[in-house]
Design a protein around this motif. Sequence first.
Motif, short mmCIF file in Angstrom:
data_model
loop_
_atom_site.label_atom_id
_atom_site.label_comp_id
_atom_site.label_asym_id
_atom_site.label_seq_id
_atom_site.Cartn_x
_atom_site.Cartn_y
_atom_site.Cartn_z
N ALA A 208 0.83 -1.20 0.00
CA ALA A 208 0.00 0.00 0.00
C ALA A 208 0.87 1.26 0.00
CB ALA A 208 -0.91 -0.01 1.21
N ALA A 209 2.00 1.22 0.72
CA ALA A 209 2.88 2.38 0.75
C ALA A 209 3.53 2.61 -0.61
CB ALA A 209 3.95 2.18 1.82
N LYS A 210 3.87 1.53 -1.31
CA LYS A 210 4.45 1.67 -2.65
C LYS A 210 3.44 2.30 -3.61
CE LYS A 210 7.77 -2.15 -2.44
NZ LYS A 210 8.13 -3.48 -3.02
N VAL A 211 2.18 1.87 -3.49
CA VAL A 211 1.14 2.45 -4.34
C VAL A 211 1.00 3.93 -4.09
CG1 VAL A 211 -1.33 2.43 -4.85
CG2 VAL A 211 -0.09 0.26 -4.58
N ASP A 212 1.15 4.34 -2.84
CA ASP A 212 1.04 5.76 -2.49
C ASP A 212 2.30 6.55 -2.84
OD1 ASP A 212 -1.48 5.35 -1.55
OD2 ASP A 212 -0.87 5.11 0.55
N GLY A 213 3.32 5.86 -3.34
CA GLY A 213 4.54 6.56 -3.76
C GLY A 213 5.59 6.72 -2.70
N ALA A 214 5.49 5.99 -1.59
CA ALA A 214 6.49 6.10 -0.52
C ALA A 214 7.77 5.39 -0.94
CB ALA A 214 5.95 5.49 0.78
N GLY A 215 8.91 6.04 -0.70
CA GLY A 215 10.19 5.45 -1.01
C GLY A 215 10.64 4.45 0.04
#
Length: 312
Positions: A208-215
């Motif tokens: 979910a964090a990757k989808v939101d663009g979190a590095g």
Amino acid sequence: MTLLTDRPSRTSPPASKSTFWTIARRENAAGWLFIAPQVAGTVLFVLVPLVLVGWYSLHEWNVLAGDFTWTGGDNYRQLAEDQNLPKVLAATGLFSVGLLVLNLSLALLLAVLLNQKLRGTVLFRTLFFSPVVVSMVAWTIVWGFLLQDNGGINGLLDTIGVDGPNWLRGDVTAMIAVIVVQVIKNVGLNMVLFLAALQGVPGDLYEAAKVDGAGAFRRFRSITVPMISPTILLTSILTVVGSLQVFAQIAVLTQGGPGTSTTVLVYYLYQQAFQFHQLGYGATLSLLLFGIVLALTLVQWQMRRKWVFHES
């Protein structure tokens, strides 16, 4: 012919009268039996020795002469006037802080790297954990040879043109050497604890964090650290308590030197009690050590509400 009414009646006891061994009492007795070994061990090996140490701190005990003399608060006055104690406490604090920072940061870094699904990670996990099971005295003796002026470490440095110092004879390098030896010895244990915690973090959070663009760093800071914060608390308490009890490394590598630069509280306690035969003052120092360990543990435990996940 015998009438049915003439037969002796079999009456049960009234329902209101209960036997002594009720279900609740049996469960309580079973619980006490299960914890009895732990309670007995705590009383015999913790509470009783603590009371005896407090009693010994009020006396001066000369084992060689067989004298056991009441001194009252003399040992505590000596503790307050001891000019070496601030240096000892400073060395103890420096060792504890250095060990805590290096051990936890290196263990967490290794755990994150070895948590990847790559070939060879099992081998590296074994290599990093293997020093934990090695005898502390044997480990320290080997490192004592490596850290000598003409030892293996300086031999490796000499091959690249670097003139290494006498690691165990410098005020700064001696403390660094002791800390590093201890970190390498026990970093594998904290690494395994962190690995177990990392494997319990749900993968859906990272997706979910990757989808939101979190590095990668943001995922580590916002997901990994909060989710494994209970393990960080556990390892920090264990590391701090262990650092305050270090003895074998100091006794074998530096004997508290040069000067008092590596004389930590446990080694100073040993010197006073068993080298200078001041057992009463040694008991007083042991109570000081107990108070420091207890205070630091309570502070860490109370601070958990501010940064440990799921704590309120």
